[in-house]
Enzyme design. Structure first.
Site, short mmCIF file in Angstrom:
data_model
loop_
_atom_site.label_atom_id
_atom_site.label_comp_id
_atom_site.label_asym_id
_atom_site.label_seq_id
_atom_site.Cartn_x
_atom_site.Cartn_y
_atom_site.Cartn_z
N ASP A 296 0.90 -1.26 -0.20
CA ASP A 296 0.00 0.20 0.08
C ASP A 296 0.81 1.25 -0.10
O ASP A 296 2.11 1.22 0.20
CB ASP A 296 -0.91 0.01 1.32
N ASN B 21 -7.44 -2.99 14.61
CA ASN B 21 -8.97 -3.28 14.07
C ASN B 21 -8.85 -4.52 13.15
O ASN B 21 -10.20 -4.78 12.66
CB ASN B 21 -9.55 -1.90 13.61
N HIS C 113 -7.19 -5.04 10.28
CA HIS C 113 -6.91 -4.84 8.98
C HIS C 113 -5.55 -5.35 8.33
O HIS C 113 -4.66 -5.23 9.31
CB HIS C 113 -7.10 -3.19 8.32
N GLU D 74 -9.67 -1.95 5.52
CA GLU D 74 -10.34 -1.72 6.86
C GLU D 74 -11.36 -2.64 6.89
O GLU D 74 -11.84 -3.29 5.97
CB GLU D 74 -10.66 -0.31 6.85
#
Length: 243
Positions: free
Chosen positions: A67, A134, A136, A141
């Site tokens: 990314d 979380n 990801h 996400e």
């Protein structure tokens, strides 16, 4: 799923280093999927040390990063291209023409299409991952479809807060709000996947990954279905596991 439980971050980094070093030794023209963030830094240091001391060569290796922040040029000090150069590439004999990081300052759809085409033509032999608090992976996400490919995404506030604390001197406003990321389908198409998770703040996500059924609310949970997935966790990340 193969789970390697270790004492701490140093031991986790050592285990991951050994897997990546052995991959390059066994297949000198390997295609490696690489990650950024705080998790892989020590592993990259070990790869650099091994190259310097033992001469493990990367001249025929190709890399694809997961990314990049939207809006940052590769020369920006917080860009992931800059991160990879400073933490790994400049210490190896890798041909920078073989290095691929999504471009966050280009026409986004065109860049996503370009990256997807390249990934379709270059199956990753070994993919490195970290995991967000979380759940990801990459910048996929919660809520990201499992069949997603490289795409433009808005970052969750929790992700931005974590990254502000680690890399932006705590200034949330300086963290980009969007990114370009490999999709979950791209990640799952790698032949082998290794995920490193360290610290108590990753424990809830790791519990979901290991013990629960795959759900898009925890993107990393799909990795439990990968045919060759290795999870490296320290005591903190493993602290909520019942199994």
């Amino acid at each position: 799923m193969k789970v390697i439980k270790v004492k701490n971050y140093e031991e986790a980094s050592q285990k991951a280093f050994e897997i990546f070093r052995d991959q390059v030794k066994e297949k000198p023209d390997s295609i490696l999927g690489l990650a950024t963030g705080s998790t892989p830094i020590r592993m990259y240091e070990l790869l650099a040390e091994d190259h310097k001391v033992n001469g493990t060569s990367y001249k025929n290796v190709h890399t694809f990063n997961l990314d990049e922040y939207y809006g940052l040029a590769p020369t920006h000090p917080q860009s992931y291209y800059y991160f990879m150069t400073e933490h790994l590439f400049k210490f190896l004999d890798i041909d920078l023409n073989n290095v691929n990081v999504p471009k966050g300052n280009q026409d986004i759809q065109a860049e996503c299409d370009r990256y997807n085409t390249m990934l379709a033509e270059n199956q990753i032999d070994l993919q490195l991952l970290g995991i967000g608090s979380n759940g990801h992976i990459g910048f996929n996400e919660p809520g990201t479809p499992f069949d997603s490919v490289t795409h433009y995404i808005e970052l969750d506030e929790s992700t931005r807060k974590d990254n502000a604390r680690l890399f932006f001197d705590g200034v949330l406003e300086d963290v980009p709000t969007h990114a370009v990321t490999m999709g979950i389908k791209n990640i799952m198409e790698a032949k082998r996947v290794v995920l490193i998770a360290c610290g108590d703040n990753k424990a809830t996500a790791i519990k979901g990954l290991v013990e629960d059924e795959p759900t898009t609310s925890l993107p990393a949970s799909i990795l439990s279905t990968h045919p060759d997935f290795t999870l490296i966790i320290d005591e903190g990340a493993a602290s909520k596991l019942d199994k």
